[in-house]
Design a protein around this motif. Structure first.
Motif, PDB file in Angstrom:
ATOM      1  N   ALA A   1       0.836  -1.201   0.000  1.00  0.00           N
ATOM      2  CA  ALA A   1       0.000   0.000   0.000  1.00  0.00           C
ATOM      3  C   ALA A   1       0.870   1.250   0.000  1.00  0.00           C
ATOM      4  N   MET A   2       1.941   1.229   0.787  1.00  0.00           N
ATOM      5  CA  MET A   2       2.884   2.343   0.801  1.00  0.00           C
ATOM      6  C   MET A   2       3.557   2.500  -0.562  1.00  0.00           C
TER       7      MET A   2
ATOM      8  N   THR B   1      -4.112  -0.032   8.936  1.00  0.00           N
ATOM      9  CA  THR B   1      -5.343   0.762   8.920  1.00  0.00           C
ATOM     10  C   THR B   1      -5.039   2.236   8.662  1.00  0.00           C
ATOM     11  N   LYS B   2      -3.953   2.715   9.258  1.00  0.00           N
ATOM     12  CA  LYS B   2      -3.543   4.110   9.047  1.00  0.00           C
ATOM     13  C   LYS B   2      -3.160   4.339   7.593  1.00  0.00           C
ATOM     14  N   GLU B   3      -2.411   3.408   7.004  1.00  0.00           N
ATOM     15  CA  GLU B   3      -2.016   3.538   5.599  1.00  0.00           C
ATOM     16  C   GLU B   3      -3.241   3.495   4.689  1.00  0.00           C
ATOM     17  N   ALA B   4      -4.194   2.617   5.022  1.00  0.00           N
ATOM     18  CA  ALA B   4      -5.434   2.536   4.235  1.00  0.00           C
ATOM     19  C   ALA B   4      -6.235   3.828   4.346  1.00  0.00           C
ATOM     20  N   SER B   5      -6.216   4.432   5.536  1.00  0.00           N
ATOM     21  CA  SER B   5      -6.931   5.689   5.739  1.00  0.00           C
ATOM     22  C   SER B   5      -6.323   6.807   4.900  1.00  0.00           C
ATOM     23  N   VAL B   6      -5.003   6.794   4.780  1.00  0.00           N
ATOM     24  CA  VAL B   6      -4.314   7.805   3.963  1.00  0.00           C
ATOM     25  C   VAL B   6      -4.744   7.675   2.503  1.00  0.00           C
TER      26      VAL B   6
END
Length: 280
Positions: free
Chosen positions: A129-130, A225-230
């Motif tokens: 994801a990153m 979850t934080k990366e998905a939120s971004v």
């Protein structure tokens, strides 16, 4: 600052090398696109955007299908452990105390190993994801366009989006709950009481703190979850920016194979059945 391509190479799971985002290859393609875009017409620039988007779709598909495959393997192993536990606690097996205590330790280690494998999978998804976010940012910077928000918006909000598998993490949540609950159950006083009937004495109460592997999983899950939120925030940000007619036309031209819809619906059905089995 560590180069992200080298970071992936240094932290990949052995045997999974070919399933990570092709960061180095995508960077090379961006350099090629930059040269052609600078020399080409507006129509050629739009064709570059379409082709690069298609290339990203292929990368996302590779990542998501591997992600689902590994999820299925973990779910299968958890199902086998559940069946083993049911047999160990059945009436026909209650008299073999020594076997029961030994099996308990074996089950705990088995759940811990699945937890470690799940941790690898969470890190795999987060890293990809990153990588997707960074490669889109690099593309926009080199070509002077804003493909990133457009790409994420059109893919995430499509009803048959493969990126939703990464962002919602429905199956992952179910697996985390199963590992955490069963480890807590195996180390609880309730399990000890099953063998106390034949031992003839009271087993000392032991308060077991939360498993380190569960803590590690929860920490990694929060990062994912934080990366998905971004990514979701970037996708929603597309709506707040001036529209680009060429990019919108490109979005309307995207075609999704019928099998994508079928697989998405099948996967959703399997998740529902799995979650129902946990509740029951």
């Amino acid at each position: 600052m560590v180069h992200f391509g080298r970071y992936i190479k240094a932290h990949h799971v052995p045997g999974w090398e070919t399933y990570y985002i092709g960061y180095k290859q995508l960077k090379r393609r961006i350099n090629e696109c930059s040269k052609h875009a600078a020399e080409g017409s507006e129509e050629e620039r739009q064709e570059i955007l379409r082709r690069f988007s298609t290339l990203l779709d292929s990368q996302v598909e590779k990542i998501v299908l591997f992600f689902l495959e590994r999820q299925g393997i973990l779910a299968g192993r958890l199902q086998e452990l559940r069946e083993r536990t049911e047999y160990d606690l059945s009436d026909e097996n209650m008299g073999t105390t020594i076997s029961l205590v030994s099996e308990r330790g074996s089950l705990i280690e088995a759940y811990r190993q699945i937890g470690k494998d799940l941790l690898d999978l969470l890190q795999y998804v987060k890293m990809n994801a990153m990588g997707l976010r960074k490669i889109l940012k690099k593309f926009d910077k080199r070509l002077g366009v804003r493909l990133r928000e457009h790409y994420l918006h059109t893919r995430i909000n499509h009803p048959y989006s493969q990126l939703q598998q990464v962002l919602r993490q429905v199956g992952i949540g179910a697996i985390i709950v199963t590992i955490s609950r069963n480890l807590a159950e195996l180390q609880s006083e309730r399990w000890n009481s099953y063998s106390s009937f034949t031992l003839g004495n009271q087993i000392p109460k032991v308060i077991v703190p939360k498993e380190p592997i569960v803590k590690a999983i929860e920490n990694e899950y929060q990062k994912l979850t934080k990366e998905a939120s971004v990514l979701s925030f970037m996708a929603s940000g597309f709506l707040l920016q001036p529209s680009d007619e060429e990019l919108l036309e490109t979005a309307e031209e995207i075609e999704y194979h019928p099998w994508s819809a079928y697989l998405n619906q099948l996967n959703t059905f399997l998740y529902m059945v799995w979650n129902l089995s946990i509740i029951m």
